[in-house]
Design an enzyme around this catalytic site. Structure first.
Site, PDB file in Angstrom:
ATOM      1  N   GLU A 173      50.992  57.224  49.548  1.00 58.26           N
ATOM      2  CA  GLU A 173      50.015  58.306  49.340  1.00 58.26           C
ATOM      3  C   GLU A 173      50.637  59.695  49.502  1.00 58.26           C
ATOM      4  O   GLU A 173      50.090  60.559  50.193  1.00 58.26           O
ATOM      5  CB  GLU A 173      48.822  58.126  50.285  1.00 58.26           C
ATOM      6  CG  GLU A 173      48.029  56.869  50.003  1.00 58.26           C
ATOM      7  CD  GLU A 173      46.781  56.723  50.862  1.00 58.26           C
ATOM      8  OE1 GLU A 173      46.543  57.564  51.755  1.00 58.26           O
ATOM      9  OE2 GLU A 173      46.022  55.751  50.645  1.00 58.26           O
ATOM     10  N   GLU A 292      46.070  49.109  48.037  1.00 55.28           N
ATOM     11  CA  GLU A 292      45.074  49.379  49.088  1.00 55.28           C
ATOM     12  C   GLU A 292      43.692  49.379  48.443  1.00 55.28           C
ATOM     13  O   GLU A 292      43.428  50.200  47.566  1.00 55.28           O
ATOM     14  CB  GLU A 292      45.303  50.729  49.793  1.00 55.28           C
ATOM     15  CG  GLU A 292      46.421  50.724  50.818  1.00 55.28           C
ATOM     16  CD  GLU A 292      46.423  51.978  51.685  1.00 55.28           C
ATOM     17  OE1 GLU A 292      45.320  52.484  52.005  1.00 55.28           O
ATOM     18  OE2 GLU A 292      47.514  52.447  52.035  1.00 55.28           O
TER      19      GLU A 292
END
Length: 502
Positions: A173, A292
């Protein structure tokens, strides 16, 4: 009554389902590791301190790959502190979750645990506060047998054979301002490309995942994908997708429609990859890793307070969402969507596996138990292996608060030729009506119904606990299979698994 008709033909193939789409995730966060998978002194602990009760529940899920050690945690992870003699390991402040990491459990312990769980490792490297050199050192430590410094360091720690980890994430991320070492697309693209080139020079057998957007609502989506892939496209094998779903508005109908947003996310990332492919005149097709995903909203307010007011604890209770029946239905819908995109979506990680937004929960001094979301994941992992079929489905539709033309019934079929079985996964997401479901299975002549499992409940908010399960599958026998047509009435808000074979 809602209605849906499905036509299945074994020759109409989407793609082989990559078993790694049933992956999961263990991060050094909350009680995922400590008092989750690892708890020396627990009544069920084995010789390595691993909780046997948790291991048995994990093995039942047949998880083929597990992402480690993060997540946000990885962006300030010093892997060297997590290997070797436990007496010499350095405790560190985890800046991602504002906790204290003792490093009692590290890379070596996770490799041993994942082997016992029957899972491969998806390893993430720190491209936040570290970079190329540290990624190469970690790769050498894990995968090489070269009589060089980090290879020999592993051997000195009693691990003579390399771990041979084949799947690696290039950071986590990195588009997110919350991330330690957050980078612009240009900064990350160059760093990821050079790291990928160096890592594949060291070990050309590995596969690499480039960071995509942290979620579909990021203001830089999908420019981030386009800009970073300009640099990384020829050196990586996958781009990641992350997204979590919630029902903070307490609107079940709109909650169940959120897989429309998931569809848009997958289509947009796929199109962006193909745009870069065309722009570069490349022959390579990039695939997706949804590494995720889950429902996550129940615990967010309490988590923020815990990290702010009581920082630097060891394994505090964080992100411990208790999942309801309606959460299980959405998880089923997400899994169906993944299978519908089996041609490009090759890996996915349910985040996470134990205690932290997880299908498995534990008590520190007690037992372990299955959350509601355990069951659709279990069914898909066990029976969703083979070839995803491009089925023709005609369903009645409805509108929700923020979504239009939502199918009442969403479904997919997976054909396992080796076992001679076909499994239909279907969700009736109508909150108002049962659905008459018909499936034309004439292509599978001589097949019978092996099993019909269903999750059904009139209470959308009911949950499981250590004291008992209120959400669990039941066997249904009220169906008909006649002249090649399967017919059943699916209850409103239900997850259905129909297995056929000879």
């Amino acid at each position: 009554m809602a209605k849906a008709k499905m036509i299945i033909d074994k020759d109409f193939k989407i793609a082989e389902v990559d078993k790694r789409v049933y992956g999961s995730f263990i991060e050094h966060l909350g009680r995922a590791v400590y008092n989750g998978i690892y708890q020396p002194g627990h009544s069920t602990a084995d010789e390595d301190g691993f909780r046997r009760d948790v291991l048995e529940l994990v093995k039942e899920l047949e998880v083929p790959i597990i992402r480690y050690p993060g997540g946000n945690f990885v962006s300030n992870f010093y892997w060297e502190d997590s290997v070797g003699s436990k007496a010499e390991r350095k405790p560190r402040l985890d800046l991602a979750w504002r906790t204290l990491e003792t490093n009692e459990f590290g890379l070596g312990e996770f490799a041993k645990w994942s082997e016992k769980a029957g899972s491969d490792i998806m390893m993430a490297v720190n491209l936040g506060t570290r970079g190329i050199t540290d990624a190469l050192n970690l790769l050498e430590y894990c995968n090489l047998d070269t009589n060089t410094y980090y290879s020999d360091l592993r051997k000195s720690h009693g691990v003579t054979k390399p771990y041979n980890i084949k799947t690696w994430c290039l950071g986590n991320e990195m588009d997110g301002p919350w991330q330690m070492g957050h980078k612009t697309a240009a900064e990350y693209g160059r760093l990821a490309a050079e790291t990928a080139k160096a890592m594949k020079t060291m070990d050309d057998s590995i596969e690499l995942v480039s960071c995509g957007s942290s979620n579909i609502e990021m203001p830089t989506f999908p420019e981030w994908e386009a800009a970073t892939l300009e640099e990384t496209y020829e050196y990586v094998d996958y781009i990641s997708l992350h997204n979590y779903y919630g029902n903070a508005e307490n609107d079940t109908e709109d909650f169940f429609a959120k897989t429309q947003d998931l569809e848009r996310f997958i289509h947009t990332v796929t199109a962006t990859c193909d745009y870069i492919k065309a722009k570069k005149r490349s022959k390579k097709t990039l695939n997706l890793s949804f590494d995720e995903w889950n429902v996550w909203f129940h615990s967010t307010e309490s988590d923020s307070e815990e990290m702010k007011e009581r920082p630097w604890q060891i394994a505090p209770h964080l992100l411990e969402d208790i999942y309801s029946f309606e959460d299980a239905i959405l998880v089923g819908l997400i899994l169906i969507t993944f299978l519908q995109h089996a041609d490009r979506l090759k890996m996915a990680c349910l985040a996470q596996l134990v205690n932290v937004i997880a299908p498995i929960m534990t008590e520190n001094d007690g037992g372990a138990w299955k959350q509601s979301i355990y069951y659709p994941f279990l069914h898909a992992s066990k029976y969703g292996r083979g070839t995803a079929l491009h089925s023709i489905v005609n369903s009645t539709k409805h509108d929700s608060k923020t979504h239009e033309d939502v199918t009442d019934v969403e479904s997919i079929a997976v054909y396992n030729e080796e076992k001679g079985e076909v499994t239909i996964f279907a969700v009736n997401r109508s909150v108002k009506e049962d659905a008459l479901f018909e499936a034309d299975v004439k292509c599978f002549e001589g097949y019978r119904v092996l099993e019909y499992l269903a999750l059904e409940n009139d209470d959308m908010k009911v949950t499981n606990s250590i004291t008992g399960e209120k959400v669990s599958p039941k066997n249904r026998t009220d169906y008909e299979l006649k002249d090649g047509t399967f017919t059943a009435t699916m209850k409103k808000c239900s997850w259905n698994v129909i297995r056929l074979g000879k």
